[in-house]
Enzyme design. Sequence first.
Site, PDB file in Angstrom:
ATOM      1  N   ASP A 135      -2.805  -2.184   6.310  1.00 26.32           N
ATOM      2  CA  ASP A 135      -3.014  -1.689   7.671  1.00 26.32           C
ATOM      3  C   ASP A 135      -4.477  -1.594   8.064  1.00 26.32           C
ATOM      4  O   ASP A 135      -4.796  -1.318   9.217  1.00 26.32           O
ATOM      5  CB  ASP A 135      -2.361  -0.312   7.851  1.00 26.32           C
ATOM      6  N   ASP A 154       0.855  -1.170   0.000  1.00 28.21           N
ATOM      7  CA  ASP A 154       0.000   0.000   0.000  1.00 28.21           C
ATOM      8  C   ASP A 154       0.901   1.233   0.000  1.00 28.21           C
ATOM      9  O   ASP A 154       2.122   1.123   0.033  1.00 28.21           O
ATOM     10  CB  ASP A 154      -0.953  -0.007   1.197  1.00 28.21           C
ATOM     11  N   ASP A 195      -7.887  -4.742   4.252  1.00 30.09           N
ATOM     12  CA  ASP A 195      -6.724  -5.445   3.720  1.00 30.09           C
ATOM     13  C   ASP A 195      -6.660  -6.902   4.180  1.00 30.09           C
ATOM     14  O   ASP A 195      -5.844  -7.681   3.672  1.00 30.09           O
ATOM     15  CB  ASP A 195      -5.432  -4.751   4.152  1.00 30.09           C
TER      16      ASP A 195
END
Length: 903
Positions: A628, A336, A632
């Site tokens: 995070d 990410d 996810d």
Amino acid sequence: MNQEKTYSGLTDREVSDSRQKYGENLLTPAPRTPLWKRFLGKFSDPLIIILLIAGLLSIGISFYEYYGLDEGDEVFFEPAGIFIAILLVTGMAFFFEERANKAFAILNQVDDDEPVEVIRNGNTTKIPKRQVVVGDIVLLETGAEVPADGVLLEATALHVDESSLTGEPICRKSTHEADFDKEATFPTDYVLRGTKVMEGHGVFRVEKVGDSTENGKVFVASHIDNSVKTPLTEQLERLGRLVTRASYAIAVLILIARLVVFFLSCDFNWIYFLQYLLDSVMICVTLIVVAVPEGLPMAVTLSLAYSMRRMLRTNNLVRKMHACETMGATTVICTDKTGTLTQNQMRVREMEIDCSTAEHQALAEEGISVNSTASLDFSDPLHPTVLGNPTEGALLLWLHAQGCDYRRLRAQAEVIDELPFSTERKCMGTLVRSALLPGKTVLYIKGATDIIRHYCTSVMGNGSWNEINAQLLAWQNQAKRTLGFACMILPDDVGISLQEGAIVKLLDSLKEKPYGLVFQGIVAIADPVRKEVPAAVRECLEASIDVKIVTGDTPGTAKEIGRQVGLWTERDGDRNVITGPEFEALSDAELARRVRSLKIIARARPMDKRRLVEALQAQNEVVAVTGDGTNDAPALKAAHVGLSMGDGTSVAKEASDITIIDNSFRSIGRAVMWGRSLYQNIQRFILFQMTVNVAACLIVLAGALIGTQSPLTVAQMLWVNLIMDTFAAMALASLPPSEAVMHDKPRDRRAFIITPSMARQIIGVGGSFFVLLLGLLYLLEYAPVRSMAGLLIWHRAGQRELTSYELSLFFTFFVMLQFWNMFNARAFATGRSAFHFKGCRGFGIIVLLIFFGQIVIVQLGGRMFNVTPISLSDWIAIIVSTSFVLWTGELLRLFGRWRHEAV
């Protein structure tokens, strides 16, 4: 009527009193197996049991020799030596395994140190979960794990996963009696420790902590799962089966050969036959103990434990131990953006929001205050810190810098309904009865401008959409996150029931109404790239690891970040970037053709990330994923290695294998380096062990076939086993990682752990040792040798039994060959000299332990180890003569470096 939602929480004194009265928020682990039972468990191995039985029979024979044949006390020395050697082998293995278990124990403390948002002394702050006490006011956000049992004070669109306790994956929670489910296992206004917030947010007061919670009542002490079968463990099992079968075959040959020699060389006598048979069985069993790689599991355990402990120093908290070695095989990293590539220090850089009138300013300040799930921690009044979403926190910091107290505005406004942010919706809303505009009901919306504008019928301050879009594009090209704000003062005839769910109904109704939201303005929030990230990304690319950015940002922002970190180049184009909707529209066949070339997925949604992982895995890629957020979790679970962020949600951490404490991409590169180095350390141990196996098995087999006595006794072979399995495992497992491994390509996960070069070295070096030892055995057996110097003037005589001194010379020569070869094994695949000791303190200590241990055994072992003290000159001669093993290895490595440089 205004609903005051101001909580002061407990004072420091009340916290202390509550902790003293109700205890800490810790679960008492189940009682561990006593230490003595764990130690006795080391003797459960069938081969150790056979040795113990043989040792007991040996004691029986020694008693017969002492009392029946009137021999001296020395007949008890050899069986005593056998038992001492067995205790050394099992004791050292037990010691190092206990040490490894202590290294793993840190994982059991991770959950208790998870940060929890609470209100104390009138201030919102974060504390470790273990410090939560009865009476605390706890704030819950999406993705958080409930730290204790308690009753809800507030609940907004709150849904909790109670599957860990009740089996129900989604339970709606509310503080309104009309919403209570009378058939629910637990009250609707009650939350439980260990459950997870899947959507919405809330506030609750703690009523039970630790063992008193429902989770505590059913708690079973958690243990680290060492049973995960990774490619490495499968390779080791395959190697173990191969070596075990070969060693059993050799042991049978030795037993048969020794029995044939006995019947051909002497008159039959039952007593001597039983003693000879017992000696032969013990030699065979001991040879199997030496040859069978029972040290491999311990070598892996020690390597993993050492790596886990040292990786923690590089901000990698390994939660599942198999992830250590799997990271070394990683071929793709799907990362990410926020917090991993960037600093996750979101700050408002530019704000264009209309505050031209008092009413407009009031709407802006109240909207930012109430339409937010973040908070500020004012423990340090001069430097408040963000709790919760960094983007929303940046807005609160901006408001604070303007001299506005968001807490006052938030407390005074009566919240009617909230619409939580989601990646699908890309906006959030709050419906309130305004305090700044008395008598007014206002809807505040915040989120992606391209989503919000569809609900707007005008722009505050008479701005134009063209100007807004141009400004947004300019900010996005500078890698700034952009948000739009809109509001709507509800008319009296809105016709919507003002209760939970009102916002969704209101937004749906706007499509049919002549009025809508008023667009207030836009903001640019910058999160700069971490300074170390470009070098870390370059390191991964040079290590043949592909990096892919998966983010919810716009393509422009994502490409700019990719450019800044060195991933996006001038050669890249439309084929290398895709948006979430475009990604979803790809068929599986189209995705398979494009997936390797993709570098950026912008505007990604939760399942896009998981589909990307599965598509890469289908092409035999080893995928690591960073994340995070709760969204996810599916991708983190699907990946070979899931990497959660240190400030990520509990759901993300629960789904991950490794937690990156500092959130930095550089730490991910360090994890890859550790994984590759760990695999090489295990290969070095196998290289050393297999070389000893070849030499030991062949020399004992040759001794039996040519009719000589066994050159190595049971006790001596057990000492060799201790060196080879326990000490060597510890020495080679503790070698530090090498940055040189980052210049190699990822290993093939399906390749056998013994490479062709290792096989050549094992056979070549092991065979050479066998020839040397066989030659020495011949020299010692066919002429009396009183010192190593005597070999220089050797004259052949008749075959005879070796003296204790000659056996001591042979035993020491054998061990010192392996001693020097350990240095060669350490230097394997490093391209460096074996004398490169930087960071190898543990290796040096264990090498000295082996060296001085050999001296002690030879000089003081006596009849227990069937040795006689040898002279200083012979020690020097053996050490110098066997050191050629190291010098030969150094010359070969030097030649290899010259050849590599020439190429």
